[in-house]
Write a protein that holds these residues in place. Structure first.
Motif, PDB file in Angstrom:
ATOM      1  N   THR A 136       0.844  -1.190   0.000  1.00 47.67           N
ATOM      2  CA  THR A 136       0.000   0.000   0.000  1.00 47.67           C
ATOM      3  C   THR A 136       0.881   1.243   0.000  1.00 47.67           C
ATOM      4  O   THR A 136       2.007   1.225   0.520  1.00 47.67           O
ATOM      5  N   VAL A 137       0.374   2.314  -0.578  1.00 42.73           N
ATOM      6  CA  VAL A 137       1.078   3.595  -0.539  1.00 42.73           C
ATOM      7  C   VAL A 137       1.251   4.045   0.907  1.00 42.73           C
ATOM      8  O   VAL A 137       2.285   4.620   1.274  1.00 42.73           O
ATOM      9  N   GLU A 138       0.289   3.730   1.732  1.00 44.14           N
ATOM     10  CA  GLU A 138       0.350   4.117   3.146  1.00 44.14           C
ATOM     11  C   GLU A 138       1.559   3.489   3.833  1.00 44.14           C
ATOM     12  O   GLU A 138       2.321   4.181   4.515  1.00 44.14           O
ATOM     13  N   ASN A 139       1.735   2.171   3.661  1.00 47.53           N
ATOM     14  CA  ASN A 139       2.859   1.500   4.321  1.00 47.53           C
ATOM     15  C   ASN A 139       4.202   1.857   3.694  1.00 47.53           C
ATOM     16  O   ASN A 139       5.222   1.949   4.381  1.00 47.53           O
ATOM     17  N   ASN A 140       4.206   2.044   2.381  1.00 44.79           N
ATOM     18  CA  ASN A 140       5.461   2.287   1.672  1.00 44.79           C
ATOM     19  C   ASN A 140       5.958   3.723   1.829  1.00 44.79           C
ATOM     20  O   ASN A 140       7.169   3.969   1.820  1.00 44.79           O
ATOM     21  N   PHE A 141       5.032   4.676   2.005  1.00 45.97           N
ATOM     22  CA  PHE A 141       5.426   6.085   2.090  1.00 45.97           C
ATOM     23  C   PHE A 141       4.846   6.802   3.307  1.00 45.97           C
ATOM     24  O   PHE A 141       5.588   7.333   4.141  1.00 45.97           O
ATOM     25  N   ASP A 142       3.509   6.822   3.436  1.00 47.19           N
ATOM     26  CA  ASP A 142       2.853   7.693   4.410  1.00 47.19           C
ATOM     27  C   ASP A 142       3.316   7.440   5.837  1.00 47.19           C
ATOM     28  O   ASP A 142       3.732   8.367   6.552  1.00 47.19           O
ATOM     29  N   LEU A 143       3.224   6.182   6.277  1.00 47.96           N
ATOM     30  CA  LEU A 143       3.548   5.867   7.667  1.00 47.96           C
ATOM     31  C   LEU A 143       5.045   5.900   7.931  1.00 47.96           C
ATOM     32  O   LEU A 143       5.479   5.870   9.087  1.00 47.96           O
ATOM     33  N   LEU A 166       1.091  -0.260  -5.014  1.00 42.15           N
ATOM     34  CA  LEU A 166       2.318  -0.129  -5.787  1.00 42.15           C
ATOM     35  C   LEU A 166       3.211  -1.344  -5.559  1.00 42.15           C
ATOM     36  O   LEU A 166       2.948  -2.170  -4.677  1.00 42.15           O
ATOM     37  N   LEU A 167       4.249  -1.467  -6.384  1.00 44.55           N
ATOM     38  CA  LEU A 167       5.315  -2.423  -6.102  1.00 44.55           C
ATOM     39  C   LEU A 167       6.242  -1.765  -5.094  1.00 44.55           C
ATOM     40  O   LEU A 167       6.715  -0.645  -5.334  1.00 44.55           O
ATOM     41  N   ARG A 168       6.491  -2.433  -3.981  1.00 44.54           N
ATOM     42  CA  ARG A 168       7.258  -1.772  -2.914  1.00 44.54           C
ATOM     43  C   ARG A 168       8.623  -1.321  -3.433  1.00 44.54           C
ATOM     44  O   ARG A 168       9.302  -2.039  -4.173  1.00 44.54           O
ATOM     45  N   THR A 169       9.015  -0.121  -3.034  1.00 41.72           N
ATOM     46  CA  THR A 169      10.296   0.441  -3.455  1.00 41.72           C
ATOM     47  C   THR A 169      11.398   0.135  -2.457  1.00 41.72           C
ATOM     48  O   THR A 169      12.555   0.469  -2.696  1.00 41.72           O
ATOM     49  N   GLN A 170      11.030  -0.467  -1.330  1.00 38.69           N
ATOM     50  CA  GLN A 170      11.978  -0.771  -0.262  1.00 38.69           C
ATOM     51  C   GLN A 170      11.356  -1.837   0.634  1.00 38.69           C
ATOM     52  O   GLN A 170      10.152  -2.092   0.557  1.00 38.69           O
ATOM     53  N   THR A 171      12.156  -2.464   1.464  1.00 43.58           N
ATOM     54  CA  THR A 171      11.612  -3.432   2.415  1.00 43.58           C
ATOM     55  C   THR A 171      11.163  -2.764   3.708  1.00 43.58           C
ATOM     56  O   THR A 171      10.669  -3.428   4.613  1.00 43.58           O
ATOM     57  N   SER A 172      11.286  -1.432   3.789  1.00 42.81           N
ATOM     58  CA  SER A 172      10.872  -0.698   4.988  1.00 42.81           C
ATOM     59  C   SER A 172       9.404  -0.904   5.375  1.00 42.81           C
ATOM     60  O   SER A 172       9.080  -0.859   6.562  1.00 42.81           O
ATOM     61  N   PRO A 173       8.459  -1.119   4.424  1.00 43.69           N
ATOM     62  CA  PRO A 173       7.079  -1.390   4.853  1.00 43.69           C
ATOM     63  C   PRO A 173       6.955  -2.593   5.786  1.00 43.69           C
ATOM     64  O   PRO A 173       6.011  -2.665   6.574  1.00 43.69           O
ATOM     65  N   CYS A 174       7.916  -3.512   5.728  1.00 46.58           N
ATOM     66  CA  CYS A 174       7.895  -4.646   6.661  1.00 46.58           C
ATOM     67  C   CYS A 174       8.074  -4.163   8.098  1.00 46.58           C
ATOM     68  O   CYS A 174       7.543  -4.764   9.032  1.00 46.58           O
ATOM     69  N   GLN A 175       8.848  -3.073   8.272  1.00 41.32           N
ATOM     70  CA  GLN A 175       8.986  -2.493   9.610  1.00 41.32           C
ATOM     71  C   GLN A 175       7.626  -2.023  10.125  1.00 41.32           C
ATOM     72  O   GLN A 175       7.270  -2.261  11.285  1.00 41.32           O
ATOM     73  N   ILE A 176       6.877  -1.355   9.253  1.00 41.33           N
ATOM     74  CA  ILE A 176       5.552  -0.853   9.641  1.00 41.33           C
ATOM     75  C   ILE A 176       4.655  -2.017  10.028  1.00 41.33           C
ATOM     76  O   ILE A 176       3.978  -2.000  11.075  1.00 41.33           O
ATOM     77  N   ARG A 177       4.636  -3.050   9.202  1.00 44.92           N
ATOM     78  CA  ARG A 177       3.789  -4.210   9.490  1.00 44.92           C
ATOM     79  C   ARG A 177       4.202  -4.895  10.785  1.00 44.92           C
ATOM     80  O   ARG A 177       3.355  -5.318  11.580  1.00 44.92           O
ATOM     81  N   ALA A 178       5.502  -5.013  11.018  1.00 45.03           N
ATOM     82  CA  ALA A 178       5.985  -5.681  12.228  1.00 45.03           C
ATOM     83  C   ALA A 178       5.648  -4.870  13.478  1.00 45.03           C
ATOM     84  O   ALA A 178       5.225  -5.431  14.505  1.00 45.03           O
ATOM     85  N   MET A 179       5.823  -3.541  13.409  1.00 43.96           N
ATOM     86  CA  MET A 179       5.499  -2.706  14.574  1.00 43.96           C
ATOM     87  C   MET A 179       4.008  -2.738  14.883  1.00 43.96           C
ATOM     88  O   MET A 179       3.602  -2.770  16.038  1.00 43.96           O
ATOM     89  N   ARG A 295       5.009   6.806  16.337  1.00 47.09           N
ATOM     90  CA  ARG A 295       3.620   7.201  16.634  1.00 47.09           C
ATOM     91  C   ARG A 295       2.658   6.610  15.613  1.00 47.09           C
ATOM     92  O   ARG A 295       1.561   6.153  15.971  1.00 47.09           O
ATOM     93  N   ASN A 296       3.041   6.626  14.335  1.00 46.80           N
ATOM     94  CA  ASN A 296       2.170   6.094  13.285  1.00 46.80           C
ATOM     95  C   ASN A 296       1.849   4.617  13.489  1.00 46.80           C
ATOM     96  O   ASN A 296       0.827   4.125  12.995  1.00 46.80           O
ATOM     97  N   CYS A 297       2.720   3.928  14.217  1.00 44.67           N
ATOM     98  CA  CYS A 297       2.527   2.492  14.448  1.00 44.67           C
ATOM     99  C   CYS A 297       2.044   2.193  15.860  1.00 44.67           C
ATOM    100  O   CYS A 297       2.062   1.037  16.304  1.00 44.67           O
ATOM    101  N   GLY A 298       1.629   3.228  16.585  1.00 49.51           N
ATOM    102  CA  GLY A 298       1.060   3.028  17.918  1.00 49.51           C
ATOM    103  C   GLY A 298       2.080   2.796  19.010  1.00 49.51           C
ATOM    104  O   GLY A 298       1.755   2.217  20.059  1.00 49.51           O
ATOM    105  N   ILE A 299       3.324   3.242  18.787  1.00 46.50           N
ATOM    106  CA  ILE A 299       4.380   3.098  19.801  1.00 46.50           C
ATOM    107  C   ILE A 299       4.741   4.469  20.337  1.00 46.50           C
ATOM    108  O   ILE A 299       4.990   5.406  19.569  1.00 46.50           O
ATOM    109  N   ASP A 300       4.790   4.625  21.651  1.00 49.63           N
ATOM    110  CA  ASP A 300       5.045   5.911  22.299  1.00 49.63           C
ATOM    111  C   ASP A 300       6.538   6.243  22.235  1.00 49.63           C
ATOM    112  O   ASP A 300       7.357   5.557  22.861  1.00 49.63           O
TER     113      ASP A 300
END
Length: 340
Positions: A136-143, A166-179, A295-300
């Motif tokens: 998602t654009v949200e996971n790949n860029f926004d968050l 989109l086709l992910r431009t980086q593996t960083s969205p996995c960080q968002i999903r994991a958090m 914060r975007n992933c619910g972590i203080d």
């Protein structure tokens, strides 16, 4: 007519019994049961019989037809099974046969590098997390705190399906999903393919491989980041390797750094491979996770901090094996692969 029916029955069954191939079976079927066959022709004479004889002869004729059809079918199956048996015998492969021309496959340098990286970080206490290539654009860029006008969002850099996928431009969205899924504390890596609208040359490809790492916990500092990466470089490339950290900018980390390593050929003394600088190409990017990302992933961010790093696995493999051109790893050239 009764005698003629029994003669047809006897003759047809004898023909069927003597048949040795499917062509003969088909000829027998036409001879006796076809439109101009013997049994069909005899049935046309039924109208000449008396009303009393007609149903009796009709029942007998149907019984004989059924007998002939069943015999034909049985013989046909027998012949087909015999042909299949012959074919299986002819095509039988002796798997125990020895040969001097056995060609073994080779580990692809990318596959070997990915497995070695994962094994090393698992020993360091990281878990391996996986994510989808269609993101998602949200996971790949926004968050990831990427500004709306950041050039990486442009269609000249990113392959979009629509406004949200989109086709992910980086593996960083996995960080968002994991958090989001695991929360904090967290120590994870993710390896996989990523896609960017790059021109193909010796060091760039529209499809390449990345590894992403993330550590979230209380009191994590940049010293932890540098120690972890120094340990990784020495464990992976050799104890005599040195690192150099340069300030950089990534929207998802603050501060952000790029990491160089000494040339694996000359160990920092200078040689033609490193243009006599003693340093190899930029190895990876890293930094402290931006509070907005937490914060975007619910972590203080007032309680937890963390660091992240990302590296091109293709580039790691090139440094590790002295490969000069990234295109060589995607060409399936056996002469190239036999070296590994």
């Amino acid at each position: 007519m009764r005698e003629e029916l029994f003669k047809i029955k006897e003759a047809s069954l004898n023909n069927i019994k003597d048949a040795i191939d499917l062509k003969t079976i088909e000829e027998i079927k036409i001879k006796y049961l076809g439109k101009k066959g013997a049994l069909t022709g005899l049935l046309k004479e039924m109208g000449k019989l008396s009303k009393e004889e007609r149903p009796k002869m009709g029942a007998l004729a149907n019984e004989i037809r059924e007998n002939i059809e069943n015999s034909l079918k049985e013989k046909e199956n027998t012949i087909k099974n015999a042909l299949l048996e012959e074919k299986l015998k002819a095509e039988r492969i002796d798997v125990t046969l020895e040969t001097d021309n056995l060609i073994l496959g080779h580990y692809h340098p990318l596959k070997r590098t990915i497995e070695d990286l994962e094994d090393l970080f698992i020993k360091m206490g990281f878990l391996v997390y996986d994510g989808p290539e269609i993101e998602t654009v949200e996971n790949n860029f926004d968050l990831l705190n990427t500004p709306a006008n950041h050039p990486s969002r442009d269609m000249t850099d990113t392959f979009y399906f629509d406004d949200k996928k989109l086709l992910r431009t980086q593996t960083s969205p996995c960080q968002i999903r994991a958090m989001k899924e695991i929360g904090a504390p967290l120590r994870m890596i993710c390896t996989g393919r990523v896609f960017r609208n790059d021109e193909v040359d010796a060091t760039h490809s529209p499809m390449f491989h990345q590894m992403e790492g993330l550590v979230i916990d209380k009191n994590v500092t940049i010293a932890n980041l540098m120690h972890s990466l120094d340990y990784f470089v020495k464990a992976f490339f050799g104890k005599d390797m040195k690192t150099r950290y340069r300030p950089h900018y990534f929207p998802f980390t603050e501060p952000s750094l790029e990491v160089d390593t000494t040339c694996p050929n000359c160990k920092g003394n200078g040689c033609p491979s490193c243009n006599h600088t003693g340093w190899s190409m930029e190895l990876l990017g890293c930094g402290m996770v931006h509070p907005n990302v937490l914060r975007n992933c619910g972590i203080d961010p007032e309680i937890y901090s963390g660091f992240a790093f990302g590296m091109g696995i293709d580039r790691i493999a090139m440094v590790r094996y002295g490969i000069k051109d990234i295109r060589m790893m995607f060409e399936n050239n056996t002469k190239f692969l036999e070296q590994f």
